[in-house]
Scaffold this active site. Structure first.
Site, mmCIF file in Angstrom:
data_model
loop_
_atom_site.group_PDB
_atom_site.id
_atom_site.type_symbol
_atom_site.label_atom_id
_atom_site.label_comp_id
_atom_site.label_asym_id
_atom_site.label_seq_id
_atom_site.Cartn_x
_atom_site.Cartn_y
_atom_site.Cartn_z
ATOM 1 N N LYS A 107 0.870 -1.179 0.000
ATOM 2 C CA LYS A 107 0.000 0.000 0.000
ATOM 3 C C LYS A 107 0.897 1.216 0.000
ATOM 4 O O LYS A 107 2.049 1.153 0.453
ATOM 5 C CB LYS A 107 -0.870 0.002 1.261
ATOM 6 C CG LYS A 107 -2.137 0.798 1.131
ATOM 7 C CD LYS A 107 -3.101 0.143 0.158
ATOM 8 C CE LYS A 107 -4.535 0.346 0.489
ATOM 9 N NZ LYS A 107 -5.356 -0.762 -0.033
HETATM 10 N N1 GLU Z 1 -6.969 -0.353 -3.139
HETATM 11 C C1 GLU Z 1 -7.726 -1.507 -3.457
HETATM 12 C C2 GLU Z 1 -7.789 -2.466 -2.292
HETATM 13 O O1 GLU Z 1 -7.649 -2.057 -1.168
HETATM 14 C C3 GLU Z 1 -7.301 -2.146 -4.766
HETATM 15 C C4 GLU Z 1 -5.903 -2.670 -4.804
HETATM 16 C C5 GLU Z 1 -5.484 -3.115 -6.204
HETATM 17 O O2 GLU Z 1 -6.310 -3.144 -7.089
HETATM 18 O O3 GLU Z 1 -4.301 -3.425 -6.347
HETATM 19 O O4 GLU Z 1 -8.054 -3.620 -2.435
#
Ligand code: GLU
Length: 419
Positions: A107
């Site tokens: 993240k």
């Molecule tokens: N931010 C989204 C999540 O928390 C998507 C992550 C992604 O598609 O890599 O799952």
């Protein structure tokens, strides 16, 4: 104490200890599974429109590299800090492993309120953040995506910046891009669509008639608004929705397409259907069939969990329920069915994976194909979670997280510890 210490990281850590106890993971193996492999903090300076210079702090946490590249979104929000980003990266790992994607979790984020920037400033900050991250990311190292406060446009700027430095177009460096810039059909809708798909499945399993059932949705961004729309299109009465500017309630069901059209024009719910205003604090505990928290972490604490008057909690957000609230939900037994975040919102990263695969192969799928495969993966993970929860008589979150943790642990133990 670690560099990540803070309420969100403590929450991810205490959830992990519950799973580690349940799986009888030896204590000396736990930190290897829990602690992030790598964390980067960068300063992102930009020129403001008024000629001054401003510096924003940016982060990226890569949880583990055992199964392939790391994968996860980038959050732009004033409250972002490294502990929250680390917790979100850890949750991404269990999520990807649960649904069988060849990724570790990651993240990223910047501590900035994107609404406080002009479009030019937002572009400058997005590009500078990606440029600072170039040594640490790559299509086979770490693949970014949108999260709270970012969108397709930001992903297009990330992709363009990375590509300019490589001297060639590298669409597979990020997912959640616009279709016109190498994105996939169905990615924008994927998370909300997956939430609604699982809600419908659970309703069928609990013998709740879908048409005429009632839902409450907290958060009206990309996840909440699409989940609300999909439920509305299935005949569910979405009686209340909210965003950070306020909440709206209508016992007969809100006009979700009209609210989405309003937000597309004005950016939020502030001036939409003001005669239907509701105190946002009352939203989650309204009587209804399904509550969808699709905004922030830790919005369902022990007090709210005890006060919930729904049959299903479908976690569109990451980490909306605290461990103390989990205990209460678990004690409430069959009264409330939990669809845990790492399953409920996993449609987003599942379709991100499809986007990455399509970009690597330069072979693009029809939207029907994307949706069919997304639902197939969600259904399989849901079936396996239910089997596990029934077999071991554990809470749904415990079953889901345990399956994620087991897969990562299995791969780590099989590969061994280098050197
Ligand atoms: N931010 C989204 C999540 O928390 C998507 C992550 C992604 O598609 O890599 O799952």
């Amino acid at each position: 104490m670690t560099v990540y210490s803070g309420p969100v990281f403590e929450m991810a850590a205490s959830q992990f200890q519950v799973i580690a106890d349940y799986l009888s993971i030896p204590h000396d193996e736990r930190d290897r599974l829990l602690m992030p492999k790598r964390a980067v903090t960068v300063s992102c300076p930009i020129h403001r429109d008024d000629g001054t210079t401003a510096v924003f702090e940016g982060y990226r946490v890569q949880h583990h590299l055992t199964l392939g590249p790391t994968k996860g979104g980038t959050r732009f929000a004033a409250s972002v800090d490294i502990g929250e980003v680390a917790a979100l990266a850890i949750w991404m790992s269990w999520k990807c492993a649960l649904v069988g994607l060849p990724y570790g979790g990651a993240k990223g984020g910047i501590g900035v309120d994107p609404a406080s920037l002009s479009k030019r400033e937002l572009e400058a900050l997005s590009r500078r953040y990606m440029q600072e991250m170039i040594p640490f990311v790559g299509p086979h190292t770490d693949v970014m995506a949108p999260d709270m406060g970012t969108n397709e446009q930001v992903m297009a700027w990330f992709m363009d910046t990375y590509s300019m430095y490589q001297g060639q177009t590298v669409t597979e460096i990020v997912t959640g891009k616009p279709v016109s810039a190498g994105g996939t059909l169905g990615r924008r809708e994927a998370t909300g669509r997956g939430v609604a798909h699982l809600v419908r499945r659970v309703m069928r399993d609990l013998d709740i008639e879908i048409a005429g059932a009632t839902a409450v949705v907290q958060g009206f961004g990309n996840v909440g608004s699409i989940a609300a729309l999909e439920l509305y299109n299935s005949g569910v009465k979405v009686v209340a929705v909210s965003d950070h500017t306020g909440a709206r309630y209508h016992a007969g069901g809100l006009d979700i397409p009209a609210l989405i059209a309003h937000c597309a024009r004005h950016g939020n719910l502030r001036e939409a259907a003001v005669e239907l205003a509701l105190d946002p604090d009352e939203l989650l505990t309204l009587p209804c069939d399904v509550v969808v928290p699709a905004a922030m972490e830790r919005v369902i604490d022990a007090r709210t969990a005890a006060a919930l008057r729904c049959r299903i909690v479908a976690e569109g957000a990451n980490g909306p329920t605290t461990p103390e609230a989990d205990l209460i939900l678990h004690q409430r037994g069959d009264e409330i069915f939990l669809i845990p975040d790492i399953l409920c919102n996993s449609g987003g990263v599942v379709v991100s994976y499809f986007e990455w695969v399509q970009d690597l192969q330069q072979l693009f799928w029809e939207e029907e194909e994307v949706i069919r495969r997304e639902y197939q993966i969600l259904d399989r993970a849901y079936d396996r979670m239910m089997e596990r929860a029934r077999r071991d008589k554990v809470f749904n979150r415990t079953a889901a997280m345990a399956m994620g943790v087991e897969r990562v642990r299995g791969a780590k133990n099989m590969r061994g510890l280098f050197p």
